[in-house]
Design an enzyme around this catalytic site. Structure first.
Site, PDB file in Angstrom:
ATOM      1  CB  THR A   1       2.930   0.369   6.183  1.00 46.05           C
ATOM      2  OG1 THR A   1       1.592   0.138   6.652  1.00 46.05           O
ATOM      3  CG2 THR A   1       3.875   0.020   7.316  1.00 46.05           C
ATOM      4  CG  ASP A  35      -1.581  -0.532   8.063  1.00 45.15           C
ATOM      5  OD1 ASP A  35      -2.448   0.354   7.921  1.00 45.15           O
ATOM      6  OD2 ASP A  35      -1.442  -1.481   7.276  1.00 45.15           O
ATOM      7  NE  ARG A  56      -2.179  -4.646  -1.473  1.00 42.52           N
ATOM      8  CZ  ARG A  56      -1.707  -4.135  -0.324  1.00 42.52           C
ATOM      9  NH1 ARG A  56      -0.700  -4.700   0.309  1.00 42.52           N
ATOM     10  NH2 ARG A  56      -2.245  -3.038   0.207  1.00 42.52           N
ATOM     11  N   GLY A  94       0.832  -1.209   0.000  1.00 44.52           N
ATOM     12  CA  GLY A  94       0.000   0.000   0.000  1.00 44.52           C
ATOM     13  C   GLY A  94       0.858   1.247   0.000  1.00 44.52           C
ATOM     14  NE  ARG A 142      -1.940  -4.315   6.716  1.00 38.52           N
ATOM     15  CZ  ARG A 142      -0.878  -5.046   6.396  1.00 38.52           C
ATOM     16  NH1 ARG A 142      -0.984  -6.004   5.507  1.00 38.52           N
ATOM     17  NH2 ARG A 142       0.289  -4.809   6.953  1.00 38.52           N
ATOM     18  CG  ASP A 180       3.694  -7.410   7.226  1.00 39.10           C
ATOM     19  OD1 ASP A 180       3.170  -6.996   6.171  1.00 39.10           O
ATOM     20  OD2 ASP A 180       3.052  -7.855   8.183  1.00 39.10           O
ATOM     21  CG  ASP A 184       1.630  -3.241  10.301  1.00 39.21           C
ATOM     22  OD1 ASP A 184       2.554  -2.604   9.758  1.00 39.21           O
ATOM     23  OD2 ASP A 184       0.819  -3.918   9.668  1.00 39.21           O
TER      24      ASP A 184
END
Lengths: 326, 326, 326, 326
Positions: free
Chosen positions: B129, B131, B75, B14, B175, B106, B133
């Site tokens: 990202t 996120d 992707r 993303g 996510r 990741d 994460d």
């Protein structure tokens, strides 16, 4: 100048950025002319429930830059019934209120018009709605801010659409009006705009997207919420069925379109309309709407504003959608 | 300093605001050290398809303030297969590329790690990202901008929530991570925050909203997309069933969270990470991630960054959600 | 937990975005723990003049997104004299206030430290200044917002600089600290940054601008207000003398750097610091500063925060200024 | 429709937000009608230096949201001389350019008008200037964005003014026009506005500020750059002499007012004007300006636009300045 001494102001229907600058202008213009100004909370519900308070010049300090409405707003079923109108009138009478300024859309005006006819209380309407769907004002209060909000969202989504070569369907507000969709679509460079005022065949849309996709790597399609083809999800699904290879995403912008600090345009418009509404009451006007025509504030009959359907989409903007998105 | 002469850079997964400042730093730091820098388009797909181009210092002019990624991203399933890895390697080898910098999350790192082990090509990962994460970096590139975007949306929705005395459920991205939800929720004054990392019983939520509603007239509940209770619509429906009197609205913020001009924080972070990644390659490092720890840039093992699960929600922020929303 | 029952909070020195979220956190965390919280108006002046009021949870409603400080701030000479300290103490004592939280910079802390030593009243300091010039906190409250404000201004000025092929000198705030200048300069892509912490010879600057001008059509030079070469006007004049062909413009960004809605980062930081300050008082701490180290809130000695000079410019950022602006 | 096959477009004078959307509309509308479109760099200088390039629909991709002008702009002395006009004409003739669209202000139009008369080349002018000082268009391109930029700056400065109880003098752009000052002042809630079109006695200003200061704790005075009392620093100094107790600050907003992403209004206006300008050339028009009157695009004589002085300050806005700032 009339002998009015006390007026009330309320906001009703959906909130719109610019309502606060408008309330400020009503209050301070009223006080400047020696009037007492009463603020009614939650629209017509506050009239019925006697939820009102005396305002002074400091009641509206530091609100010019705030979205929403400090008077709050609500949709009120009871004001459509005679018992509701009667209660509202008694509350106004008991407080000695001799004029009423209502800020809102056509539902608001319909109530105000009827109330004013039955109880002979002077009423002035101010067009406050992001939808820009009122006859008698080129632009309604909140429309400019909402359009800017949508354009900023489109700019952000364009970043992702470009990065991923995606097709986005973005649903924007406006009820039965395509004004936000058209302006924001042109300003945001949308590849197509689906409008309630204009039929768009889905297969035509698909053909356009296909032909464009040779040259363009990403596309944004604006869907006005009132469009007859269904919402953005439905349309996206149909397109996806016909062109499964597309990477299709949908975003419903939703309520963030209603809020936000009002733009300069809406602060100025709100100030002018509020100022003009008080002057109209002082001049003995009633059942009028103050509106922006060209660059001047003018009066229109409230009845006409409600009943007249105006096609507000600019023909040149409609023409240029396909031309500019090549 | 190693004898590397030519490196490639790509963005994958993303897109995230700050990727462009990061690409700019990679390119210009590389050129400053006498390297040739190749830009790979559309992530690993571009490695496989040989979709790359030589970059110079002007290739990254005027991109510092742009969201998205000028290298585009995608992707790529093929990079999970051996044939894809083989093609990618041949393309790099043919061009004489001796080091690779990958910007992503990741999934991106998992591919890079494997590729680097098999073909012995030095690889440095940059955590990009929204996120947040990833283990090994207090903050990932794009997280600050995305959080600001959510907070601005909350501010706008709060205007309307207040004006109408409404309960809003706002679904935000992330996510499986609640980082955006937690930070944006605290910054936006959310009355409750539903997080993937923490179970929230719906009846407890309802109790909280009820108890708060005596004092508060509007409420905003943040729902992280990874929350186990289902999406914002599901939760809103359940709450509405229990408390039919609430005026409940739902907004899914969607993809506008990914875009937008990067914040100062993300531009600085992207610049630092890109600069550090080139230096790491020059220092002979491989299979490392550059990350922000405290206020310094540090290296971590890529393998560890992928495999370690870190609980990144700050305990004091978790504690204060209920306390500050009274 | 201590037996403190009543605390006061004030903001002092220059205002900084994030002070309001911080006040909100102090008030609500205090109330959550059963404390009474008193708001002091206009910093130490309010302590001396007994200008205070009891706050409840609603006193801090809807302020999370507002710049400035609802408690107002002032610089107060009288608090440097013993008579002033004495009056302040009497007012606190009369109201039964047993702990004090001060939000401000080093001047604020110096007063608080002295006051606390003399009158043995527990005091916790919260670093609130856009300058980021305090030891013991990686970032001070307001710094992130101010940096974003400067970067947004740079983006706008870049448009004009590019359109006209101009050289701009932009003076930014920060007193003796170059933190805003360095971060905003990197984030805004400045061609050169003049910092108080680092000598820049004017002729070297001119050489750099000349060498760059072969490839670049416009340049932006950031001048920190504390730079030793004089303000932006002086430096621009000197450069213009050496290179009369340049189209040189100067902008002093001025006070708009202090205001504006706090960023997500500053709202979260303000909330964490306010929450931690109340907990510190409850834990019996005094003459401590709460600060951000890495991503956790930590305590430092107030005395140390005042007296220690920390070089806060990140070495990698200093290195990359010339590299990234090629 | 005329037989024109090739047109050129340029931007000249000060840059204004909305020029890029306007260029985009000229290029794509031209291509849609089968024209070749040539972009001239750096205004009239590019005509003289033959600095032009052929544009296609992709030349104007992704520029809708950018401030400044991709064609760059310059002030050009040589175009005022006959030799300059002659060179420009030869370059246009050699390239087969049969029509010229110029985006700029009155200086730009004066040059275009003269050039067109001498060399009989069709010319259409588009009003692009933040100053809004042209007859024949209610609003010029860039004015709305610049006004929003000023209002955002005022909102930020208001935070600090309120926090410190200060008096701010803010100088805004507009050359001899007070349009930005008046609109931004009303939208920003300025306590007083000094305009070039209206004399303001300094002692009257001081009286107003004194009377207001009983109720208000902070004040913002807008000074248009063309005001006859001197710049903001001079006026501030005089006021400070009369009322030494005031805490007075000055900010010159400067060039950030010219840049920034164009507002929705300016993107739509730029698109409409560019579209209309091409259509005007195709319709055989020359020496006309396309402008916005009410909500439609209309043609005016270029000569008239240059020579007519229009008082563009709305009377109701002038009236309400004192009333709304009570």
């Amino acid at each position: 100048m009339s002998k009015i001494n006390k007026i009330a102001v309320l906001t009703s229907g959906g909130d719109a950025p610019g309502m606060n600058p408008c309330i400020r202008a009503v209050v301070r213009t009223g006080i400047f002319h020696g009037l007492q100004v009463v603020g009614v909370k939650q629209g017509y519900q506050g009239l019925i429930n006697n939820n009102m308070y005396d305002m002074n010049e400091r009641s509206v300090s530091n609100i010019l830059h705030l979205g929403g409405t400090i008077l709050k707003t609500a949709r009120c079923m009871e004001f459509k019934e005679e018992s509701g109108l009667e209660k509202a009138y008694q509350n106004l009478k008991n407080r000695g209120i001799e004029g009423l300024i209502v800020i809102g859309g056509d539902g608001t005006f319909t109530g105000a018009e009827r109330f004013s006819r039955i109880y002979d209380i002077p009423v002035i309407g101010i067009p406050g709605t992001i939808d820009n769907d009122l006859y008698g004002s080129d632009f309604t209060l909140g429309f400019d801010t909402a359009t800017n909000t949508v354009v900023e969202a489109l700019d952000k989504i364009r970043d992702t659409a470009d990065a991923h070569d995606r097709l986005f369907f973005i649903e924007v507000m406006g009820r039965d009006s395509g004004c936000i969709a058209l302006r924001a679509g042109v300003a945001g460079g949308a590849e197509a705009i689906l409008l309630p005022e204009k039929e768009t065949a889905i297969d035509e849309l698909i053909e356009n997207l296909k032909s464009g996709s040779n040259k363009k790597t990403s596309s944004i399609v604006i869907v006005a919420e009132g469009d007859k083809n269904g919402g953005a999800y439905d349309i996206a699904k149909k397109v996806k069925e016909h062109v499964p290879s597309y990477d299709v995403k949908v975003t419903i912008l939703g309520h963030l379109q209603r809020g936000g600090s009002p733009s300069s345009f809406d602060r100025v418009l709100g100030s002018r309309l509020g100022y003009a509404a008080v002057n109209a009451l002082l001049n003995g006007e009633t059942r009028k709407m103050v509106g922006l025509k060209g660059n001047t504030i003018q009066l229109a009959e409230l009845e006409e504003a409600i009943s007249t359907h105006e096609f507000k989409l600019e023909p040149d903007l409609l023409d240029m959608v396909d031309i500019l998105a090549i």
